[in-house]
Design an enzyme around this catalytic site. Sequence first.
Site, PDB file in Angstrom:
ATOM      1  N   CYS A 149       0.824  -1.212   0.000  1.00 48.06           N
ATOM      2  CA  CYS A 149       0.000   0.000   0.000  1.00 48.06           C
ATOM      3  C   CYS A 149       0.862   1.267   0.000  1.00 48.06           C
ATOM      4  O   CYS A 149       1.566   1.523  -0.965  1.00 48.06           O
ATOM      5  CB  CYS A 149      -0.986  -0.034   1.167  1.00 48.06           C
ATOM      6  SG  CYS A 149      -2.334   1.169   0.928  1.00 48.06           S
ATOM      7  N   HIS A 163      -3.800  -5.215   0.585  1.00 45.16           N
ATOM      8  CA  HIS A 163      -3.302  -5.501   1.937  1.00 45.16           C
ATOM      9  C   HIS A 163      -3.286  -7.001   2.220  1.00 45.16           C
ATOM     10  O   HIS A 163      -4.137  -7.519   2.950  1.00 45.16           O
ATOM     11  CB  HIS A 163      -4.173  -4.789   2.983  1.00 45.16           C
ATOM     12  CG  HIS A 163      -3.927  -3.319   3.057  1.00 45.16           C
ATOM     13  ND1 HIS A 163      -2.905  -2.776   3.796  1.00 45.16           N
ATOM     14  CD2 HIS A 163      -4.558  -2.279   2.465  1.00 45.16           C
ATOM     15  CE1 HIS A 163      -2.923  -1.456   3.673  1.00 45.16           C
ATOM     16  NE2 HIS A 163      -3.917  -1.122   2.873  1.00 45.16           N
ATOM     17  N   GLU A 190      -1.552  -8.565   4.204  1.00 50.95           N
ATOM     18  CA  GLU A 190      -1.314  -8.848   5.633  1.00 50.95           C
ATOM     19  C   GLU A 190      -2.615  -9.052   6.405  1.00 50.95           C
ATOM     20  O   GLU A 190      -2.597  -9.675   7.478  1.00 50.95           O
ATOM     21  CB  GLU A 190      -0.481  -7.729   6.273  1.00 50.95           C
ATOM     22  CG  GLU A 190      -1.241  -6.458   6.663  1.00 50.95           C
ATOM     23  CD  GLU A 190      -1.563  -5.548   5.483  1.00 50.95           C
ATOM     24  OE1 GLU A 190      -1.262  -5.909   4.326  1.00 50.95           O
ATOM     25  OE2 GLU A 190      -2.118  -4.454   5.737  1.00 50.95           O
TER      26      GLU A 190
END
Length: 228
Positions: free
Chosen positions: A95, A203, A205
Amino acid sequence: MPLIAVTPCRTLTDYLESVRRAKGEPEALTLETPIADVLSRARGLLLTGGGDVDPALYGEAPHATFEPAEPGRDAFEIELVRAAVDADLPIFAICRGMQVLNVALGGTLVQDIPSMVNGALTHQVPEPRYALAHEVWVTKTSRLAALLKDGLEGGDTCQVNSRHHQAVKDVAPGWEVTATAPDGVIEAIEAPSKRFALAVQWHPENFWRTGEFRSLFEGFIAAARGEA
Ligand code: MN
């Protein structure tokens, strides 16, 4: 386990868990951590999400929607990216991390997707953080495609989450676009000449519990171990 330096971020937990699940040892940096210290100890650099990069750094006046990152973060991450690239340290950028990396290496950004991209999709789906927002089309010959492999429909498409209003515009020299959204917004870049240099706009994660994008972290940490 290889030490992975993780840049400062307001919501670190998912980044740290993702590194641990992929068998890396994360270390959260502060803006005061000496760059030379990071370079001497870490085997990989994870650049995290956050606010906007100061557009003065790529020669533009700020758009009305500009929301700066924490004071000092641009300068810290830009110096860190340049040093890490010079040292060919494995880099995974997410990001804002992708955006600051691109600016650090001479690229530019779209400052505000909703007002500057014709026919833009919704790239701002805040909750839940793993909500799928749009698809991305991945270059089949890329490292990104090789890592995602079974997660790609038809060999080149997958669904991603999305929480950004900016994106890469002009790609830094030596880097290639490896995924785009159907509206043309750049969603991933990589530097094929480097050991491991990958950046994504979504994202991954946020999926550490369910593992959809764990292969990206595993590829990064394999490179940090010297295996890729
Ligand atoms: Mn997006």
